[in-house]
Design a protein around this motif. Structure first.
Motif, PDB file in Angstrom:
ATOM      1  N   LYS A  55       0.832  -1.216   0.000  1.00 11.44           N
ATOM      2  CA  LYS A  55       0.000   0.000   0.000  1.00 11.44           C
ATOM      3  C   LYS A  55       0.858   1.254   0.000  1.00 11.44           C
ATOM      4  N   THR A  56       1.954   1.235   0.711  1.00 13.20           N
ATOM      5  CA  THR A  56       2.867   2.382   0.740  1.00 13.20           C
ATOM      6  C   THR A  56       3.418   2.656  -0.659  1.00 13.20           C
ATOM      7  N   ILE A  57       3.818   1.610  -1.363  1.00 11.32           N
ATOM      8  CA  ILE A  57       4.315   1.763  -2.734  1.00 11.32           C
ATOM      9  C   ILE A  57       3.208   2.307  -3.640  1.00 11.32           C
ATOM     10  N   GLU A  58       2.004   1.799  -3.493  1.00 11.19           N
ATOM     11  CA  GLU A  58       0.875   2.310  -4.290  1.00 11.19           C
ATOM     12  C   GLU A  58       0.677   3.804  -4.052  1.00 11.19           C
ATOM     13  N   ASN A  59       0.731   4.231  -2.799  1.00 14.44           N
ATOM     14  CA  ASN A  59       0.541   5.649  -2.486  1.00 14.44           C
ATOM     15  C   ASN A  59       1.695   6.499  -3.016  1.00 14.44           C
ATOM     16  N   LEU A  60       2.912   5.990  -2.911  1.00 19.47           N
ATOM     17  CA  LEU A  60       4.073   6.704  -3.441  1.00 19.47           C
ATOM     18  C   LEU A  60       3.935   6.882  -4.948  1.00 19.47           C
ATOM     19  N   GLU A  61       3.571   5.815  -5.625  1.00 16.04           N
ATOM     20  CA  GLU A  61       3.341   5.864  -7.079  1.00 16.04           C
ATOM     21  C   GLU A  61       2.286   6.901  -7.446  1.00 16.04           C
ATOM     22  N   LYS A  62       1.191   6.885  -6.724  1.00 20.57           N
ATOM     23  CA  LYS A  62       0.075   7.792  -7.016  1.00 20.57           C
ATOM     24  C   LYS A  62       0.513   9.254  -6.953  1.00 20.57           C
ATOM     25  N   VAL A  63       1.263   9.616  -5.925  1.00 25.19           N
ATOM     26  CA  VAL A  63       1.728  11.000  -5.777  1.00 25.19           C
ATOM     27  C   VAL A  63       2.675  11.371  -6.921  1.00 25.19           C
ATOM     28  N   ILE A  64       3.626  10.492  -7.216  1.00 24.38           N
ATOM     29  CA  ILE A  64       4.622  10.775  -8.258  1.00 24.38           C
ATOM     30  C   ILE A  64       3.956  10.912  -9.624  1.00 24.38           C
ATOM     31  N   LEU A  65       3.072  10.000  -9.954  1.00 28.20           N
ATOM     32  CA  LEU A  65       2.411  10.044 -11.259  1.00 28.20           C
ATOM     33  C   LEU A  65       1.452  11.231 -11.372  1.00 28.20           C
ATOM     34  N   GLN A  66       0.761  11.563 -10.291  1.00 28.78           N
ATOM     35  CA  GLN A  66      -0.140  12.722 -10.324  1.00 28.78           C
ATOM     36  C   GLN A  66       0.637  14.025 -10.520  1.00 28.78           C
ATOM     37  N   ALA A  67       1.886  14.041 -10.054  1.00 31.51           N
ATOM     38  CA  ALA A  67       2.739  15.220 -10.236  1.00 31.51           C
ATOM     39  C   ALA A  67       3.362  15.255 -11.628  1.00 31.51           C
ATOM     40  N   ASP A  68       3.057  14.256 -12.462  1.00 32.09           N
ATOM     41  CA  ASP A  68       3.551  14.149 -13.829  1.00 32.09           C
ATOM     42  C   ASP A  68       5.065  13.900 -13.893  1.00 32.09           C
ATOM     43  N   PHE A  69       5.534  13.057 -12.979  1.00 28.95           N
ATOM     44  CA  PHE A  69       6.917  12.594 -12.988  1.00 28.95           C
ATOM     45  C   PHE A  69       6.903  11.106 -13.293  1.00 28.95           C
ATOM     46  N   GLU A  70       8.063  10.557 -13.667  1.00 25.95           N
ATOM     47  CA  GLU A  70       8.169   9.138 -13.980  1.00 25.95           C
ATOM     48  C   GLU A  70       8.839   8.393 -12.832  1.00 25.95           C
ATOM     49  N   LEU A  71       8.340   7.202 -12.539  1.00 23.13           N
ATOM     50  CA  LEU A  71       8.902   6.406 -11.453  1.00 23.13           C
ATOM     51  C   LEU A  71      10.372   6.099 -11.678  1.00 23.13           C
ATOM     52  N   LYS A  72      10.763   5.884 -12.927  1.00 22.79           N
ATOM     53  CA  LYS A  72      12.160   5.550 -13.228  1.00 22.79           C
ATOM     54  C   LYS A  72      13.119   6.672 -12.850  1.00 22.79           C
ATOM     55  N   ASN A  73      12.578   7.869 -12.622  1.00 26.24           N
ATOM     56  CA  ASN A  73      13.427   9.011 -12.283  1.00 26.24           C
ATOM     57  C   ASN A  73      13.497   9.296 -10.791  1.00 26.24           C
ATOM     58  N   ILE A  74      13.114   8.305  -9.970  1.00 26.17           N
ATOM     59  CA  ILE A  74      13.367   8.415  -8.533  1.00 26.17           C
ATOM     60  C   ILE A  74      14.880   8.314  -8.343  1.00 26.17           C
ATOM     61  N   VAL A  75      15.478   9.302  -7.687  1.00 26.13           N
ATOM     62  CA  VAL A  75      16.925   9.283  -7.470  1.00 26.13           C
ATOM     63  C   VAL A  75      17.284   9.064  -6.006  1.00 26.13           C
ATOM     64  N   ARG A  76      16.311   9.228  -5.113  1.00 31.11           N
ATOM     65  CA  ARG A  76      16.533   9.008  -3.681  1.00 31.11           C
ATOM     66  C   ARG A  76      15.277   8.399  -3.092  1.00 31.11           C
ATOM     67  N   LEU A  77      15.438   7.323  -2.329  1.00 31.53           N
ATOM     68  CA  LEU A  77      14.312   6.666  -1.680  1.00 31.53           C
ATOM     69  C   LEU A  77      14.733   6.304  -0.260  1.00 31.53           C
ATOM     70  N   ASN A  78      14.126   6.970   0.708  1.00 29.32           N
ATOM     71  CA  ASN A  78      14.397   6.667   2.112  1.00 29.32           C
ATOM     72  C   ASN A  78      13.242   5.848   2.664  1.00 29.32           C
ATOM     73  N   VAL A  79      13.589   4.804   3.403  1.00 26.33           N
ATOM     74  CA  VAL A  79      12.590   3.901   3.972  1.00 26.33           C
ATOM     75  C   VAL A  79      12.756   3.905   5.487  1.00 26.33           C
ATOM     76  N   PHE A  80      11.647   4.117   6.176  1.00 21.76           N
ATOM     77  CA  PHE A  80      11.617   4.067   7.628  1.00 21.76           C
ATOM     78  C   PHE A  80      10.718   2.908   8.024  1.00 21.76           C
ATOM     79  N   THR A  81      11.161   2.095   8.974  1.00 22.32           N
ATOM     80  CA  THR A  81      10.360   0.959   9.419  1.00 22.32           C
ATOM     81  C   THR A  81      10.485   0.780  10.924  1.00 22.32           C
ATOM     82  N   THR A  82       9.417   0.303  11.528  1.00 18.79           N
ATOM     83  CA  THR A  82       9.437   0.013  12.956  1.00 18.79           C
ATOM     84  C   THR A  82       9.859  -1.430  13.227  1.00 18.79           C
ATOM     85  N   ASP A  83      10.020  -2.223  12.164  1.00 19.83           N
ATOM     86  CA  ASP A  83      10.349  -3.638  12.321  1.00 19.83           C
ATOM     87  C   ASP A  83      11.295  -4.067  11.203  1.00 19.83           C
TER      88      ASP A  83
END
Length: 129
Positions: A55-83
């Motif tokens: 679901k997190t990936i789906e939401n990330l995709e939705k924001v990026i695509l709605q902003a008219d950017f391409e997923l392949k152009n992600i240059v930084r991805l930070n992940v935070f997890t509690t586990d």
């Protein structure tokens, strides 16, 4: 936009990230706030790690695509997890998504004590075009 991947080694390739990403001649940069497994009504998920990553990936995709950017152009991805162990037991979900979209990004995975409400994973991205 020009993108150059800097990898002094090869071992990170199996983990689907780059040691560094240089970008030049950028037209625009999108800084995406941390996305989580929150539904369209603002309800936080209390599901297992696998479901929350998806679901997190789906939401990330939705924001990026709605902003008219391409997923392949992600240059930084930070992940935070509690586990951390549960996240890496399901790491193949993130790796498959990265591979599917041809993303080459610098990444940091950080274990945190807590996230908002019942959430166990959060991802923030920087995207260029």
């Amino acid at each position: 936009m020009e993108k150059r991947i800097i990898n002094p080694w090869t071992w990170q390739n199996d983990r689907n990230y780059a040691q560094a990403v240089e970008v030049k001649n950028v037209q625009s940069t999108l800084y995406v706030s941390g996305q989580t497994a929150i539904d369209e009504n603002g309800i936080s998920s209390d599901a297992d790690m696998k479901t929350q990553i998806t679901k997190t990936i789906e939401n990330l995709e939705k924001v990026i695509l709605q902003a008219d950017f391409e997923l392949k152009n992600i240059v930084r991805l930070n992940v935070f997890t509690t586990d951390h162990p549960a996240f890496f037991e399901n790491f193949d979900i993130l790796q498959s998504w990265i591979t599917k979209h041809g993303i080459q990004q610098a990444t940091t995975v950080i274990e945190v004590k807590t996230l908002f409400e019942t959430l166990t994973v959060e991802m923030e991205a920087t995207v260029v075009k």
